[in-house]
Design a protein around this motif. Structure first.
Motif, PDB file in Angstrom:
ATOM      1  N   ASN A  80       7.814  12.203 -21.616  1.00  0.00           N
ATOM      2  CA  ASN A  80       7.600  12.499 -20.199  1.00  0.00           C
ATOM      3  C   ASN A  80       6.317  11.865 -19.682  1.00  0.00           C
ATOM      4  N   ARG A  81       5.279  11.869 -20.485  1.00  0.00           N
ATOM      5  CA  ARG A  81       4.016  11.241 -20.078  1.00  0.00           C
ATOM      6  C   ARG A  81       4.223   9.741 -19.897  1.00  0.00           C
ATOM      7  N   PHE A  82       4.976   9.122 -20.799  1.00  0.00           N
ATOM      8  CA  PHE A  82       5.267   7.699 -20.697  1.00  0.00           C
ATOM      9  C   PHE A  82       6.088   7.409 -19.437  1.00  0.00           C
ATOM     10  N   LYS A  83       7.076   8.260 -19.140  1.00  0.00           N
ATOM     11  CA  LYS A  83       7.900   8.075 -17.944  1.00  0.00           C
ATOM     12  C   LYS A  83       7.055   8.188 -16.676  1.00  0.00           C
ATOM     13  N   LYS A  84       6.127   9.141 -16.652  1.00  0.00           N
ATOM     14  CA  LYS A  84       5.273   9.309 -15.484  1.00  0.00           C
ATOM     15  C   LYS A  84       4.421   8.075 -15.248  1.00  0.00           C
ATOM     16  N   GLN A  85       3.917   7.478 -16.332  1.00  0.00           N
ATOM     17  CA  GLN A  85       3.121   6.257 -16.195  1.00  0.00           C
ATOM     18  C   GLN A  85       3.973   5.127 -15.634  1.00  0.00           C
ATOM     19  N   GLU A  86       5.200   5.006 -16.102  1.00  0.00           N
ATOM     20  CA  GLU A  86       6.104   3.973 -15.596  1.00  0.00           C
ATOM     21  C   GLU A  86       6.426   4.209 -14.120  1.00  0.00           C
ATOM     22  N   GLU A  87       6.635   5.473 -13.741  1.00  0.00           N
ATOM     23  CA  GLU A  87       6.927   5.786 -12.341  1.00  0.00           C
ATOM     24  C   GLU A  87       5.738   5.452 -11.451  1.00  0.00           C
ATOM     25  N   LYS A  88       4.527   5.730 -11.934  1.00  0.00           N
ATOM     26  CA  LYS A  88       3.329   5.402 -11.154  1.00  0.00           C
ATOM     27  C   LYS A  88       3.209   3.899 -10.964  1.00  0.00           C
ATOM     28  N   LYS A  89       3.486   3.128 -12.014  1.00  0.00           N
ATOM     29  CA  LYS A  89       3.429   1.669 -11.905  1.00  0.00           C
ATOM     30  C   LYS A  89       4.444   1.163 -10.897  1.00  0.00           C
ATOM     31  N   ALA A  90       5.659   1.705 -10.935  1.00  0.00           N
ATOM     32  CA  ALA A  90       6.695   1.297  -9.995  1.00  0.00           C
ATOM     33  C   ALA A  90       6.306   1.684  -8.568  1.00  0.00           C
ATOM     34  N   GLU A  91       5.717   2.866  -8.419  1.00  0.00           N
ATOM     35  CA  GLU A  91       5.294   3.339  -7.102  1.00  0.00           C
ATOM     36  C   GLU A  91       4.185   2.465  -6.553  1.00  0.00           C
ATOM     37  N   ILE A  92       3.249   2.087  -7.399  1.00  0.00           N
ATOM     38  CA  ILE A  92       2.134   1.234  -6.966  1.00  0.00           C
ATOM     39  C   ILE A  92       2.650  -0.134  -6.551  1.00  0.00           C
ATOM     40  N   SER A  93       3.562  -0.700  -7.337  1.00  0.00           N
ATOM     41  CA  SER A  93       4.088  -2.017  -6.980  1.00  0.00           C
ATOM     42  C   SER A  93       4.899  -1.956  -5.697  1.00  0.00           C
ATOM     43  N   GLU A  94       5.592  -0.837  -5.457  1.00  0.00           N
ATOM     44  CA  GLU A  94       6.351  -0.670  -4.223  1.00  0.00           C
ATOM     45  C   GLU A  94       5.406  -0.585  -3.038  1.00  0.00           C
ATOM     46  N   VAL A  95       4.317   0.156  -3.175  1.00  0.00           N
ATOM     47  CA  VAL A  95       3.330   0.275  -2.103  1.00  0.00           C
ATOM     48  C   VAL A  95       2.679  -1.079  -1.858  1.00  0.00           C
ATOM     49  N   ASP A  96       2.362  -1.817  -2.908  1.00  0.00           N
ATOM     50  CA  ASP A  96       1.744  -3.126  -2.759  1.00  0.00           C
ATOM     51  C   ASP A  96       2.649  -4.080  -1.996  1.00  0.00           C
ATOM     52  N   SER A  97       3.953  -4.052  -2.308  1.00  0.00           N
ATOM     53  CA  SER A  97       4.871  -4.951  -1.605  1.00  0.00           C
ATOM     54  C   SER A  97       4.989  -4.546  -0.136  1.00  0.00           C
ATOM     55  N   LYS A  98       4.971  -3.248   0.147  1.00  0.00           N
ATOM     56  CA  LYS A  98       5.030  -2.795   1.536  1.00  0.00           C
ATOM     57  C   LYS A  98       3.752  -3.191   2.285  1.00  0.00           C
ATOM     58  N   GLU A  99       2.614  -3.021   1.635  1.00  0.00           N
ATOM     59  CA  GLU A  99       1.352  -3.394   2.266  1.00  0.00           C
ATOM     60  C   GLU A  99       1.303  -4.891   2.519  1.00  0.00           C
ATOM     61  N   LYS A 100       1.797  -5.663   1.584  1.00  0.00           N
ATOM     62  CA  LYS A 100       1.816  -7.113   1.742  1.00  0.00           C
ATOM     63  C   LYS A 100       2.691  -7.493   2.927  1.00  0.00           C
ATOM     64  N   LEU A 101       3.862  -6.889   3.020  1.00  0.00           N
ATOM     65  CA  LEU A 101       4.764  -7.172   4.131  1.00  0.00           C
ATOM     66  C   LEU A 101       4.136  -6.759   5.458  1.00  0.00           C
ATOM     67  N   LEU A 102       3.514  -5.586   5.494  1.00  0.00           N
ATOM     68  CA  LEU A 102       2.856  -5.137   6.725  1.00  0.00           C
ATOM     69  C   LEU A 102       1.694  -6.048   7.096  1.00  0.00           C
ATOM     70  N   THR A 103       0.979  -6.535   6.117  1.00  0.00           N
ATOM     71  CA  THR A 103      -0.124  -7.459   6.380  1.00  0.00           C
ATOM     72  C   THR A 103       0.397  -8.760   6.976  1.00  0.00           C
ATOM     73  N   GLU A 104       1.506  -9.252   6.440  1.00  0.00           N
ATOM     74  CA  GLU A 104       2.102 -10.472   6.980  1.00  0.00           C
ATOM     75  C   GLU A 104       2.559 -10.263   8.420  1.00  0.00           C
ATOM     76  N   ILE A 105       3.173  -9.109   8.682  1.00  0.00           N
ATOM     77  CA  ILE A 105       3.616  -8.807  10.051  1.00  0.00           C
ATOM     78  C   ILE A 105       2.411  -8.729  10.986  1.00  0.00           C
ATOM     79  N   ARG A 106       1.360  -8.084  10.557  1.00  0.00           N
ATOM     80  CA  ARG A 106       0.136  -7.965  11.371  1.00  0.00           C
ATOM     81  C   ARG A 106      -0.430  -9.334  11.672  1.00  0.00           C
ATOM     82  N   ASP A 107      -0.475 -10.192  10.643  1.00  0.00           N
ATOM     83  CA  ASP A 107      -1.027 -11.532  10.839  1.00  0.00           C
ATOM     84  C   ASP A 107      -0.175 -12.337  11.821  1.00  0.00           C
ATOM     85  N   LEU A 108       1.148 -12.189  11.716  1.00  0.00           N
ATOM     86  CA  LEU A 108       2.031 -12.902  12.640  1.00  0.00           C
ATOM     87  C   LEU A 108       1.851 -12.397  14.071  1.00  0.00           C
ATOM     88  N   LEU A 109       1.661 -11.096  14.214  1.00  0.00           N
ATOM     89  CA  LEU A 109       1.438 -10.545  15.552  1.00  0.00           C
ATOM     90  C   LEU A 109       0.103 -11.000  16.142  1.00  0.00           C
TER      91      LEU A 109
END
Length: 123
Positions: free
Chosen positions: A91-120
């Motif tokens: 379970n501890r290993f699964k939680k670490q994997e979920e956190k990594k996936a969550e962080i990468s998902e947030v990073d991709s969203k932030e990157k996309l939002l940054t690109e949209i902001r720059d285009l605007l």
């Protein structure tokens, strides 16, 4: 009927269960050996050479082996504790994997939002 059975048997849950049962049986043998061959002899030495499996009393020509019952309880407790530790580790290993996936998902969203902001800003 054969295809229905094949589809049932090849489902992920059934295969996972089969693997779990096989690994559980092997794990049980390892823990039983640990209890029988290592822990109980040491425990017997601490109690002055008493072996639980030999503990019994006779009642009306019937030998009641309460030592085997005590041995089974100790086996169960050690196996249950070992499985608890293993599940906790998984379970501890699964939680670490979920956190990594969550962080990468947030990073991709932030990157996309940054690109949209720059285009605007450019417009």
């Amino acid at each position: 009927m054969w295809n229905d059975f094949k589809n049932f048997a090849m489902r992920g849950n059934v295969l996972d269960l089969a693997v779990g049962v096989i690994i559980g049986a092997a794990f049980g043998k390892i823990v039983s050996s640990l209890v029988d061959d290592v822990i109980m002899p040491l425990f017997g030495l601490l109690l002055g050479g008493i072996h639980f499996k030999n503990l019994s009393f006779t009642f009306n020509d019937t030998k009641i082996m309460y030592g085997s019952f005590i041995q089974s309880i100790v086996d169960f407790l050690i196996i249950a504790f070992s499985i608890f530790i293993f599940i906790r580790f998984v379970n501890r290993f699964k939680k670490q994997e979920e956190k990594k996936a969550e962080i990468s998902e947030v990073d991709s969203k932030e990157k996309l939002l940054t690109e949209i902001r720059d285009l605007l800003k450019e417009k």
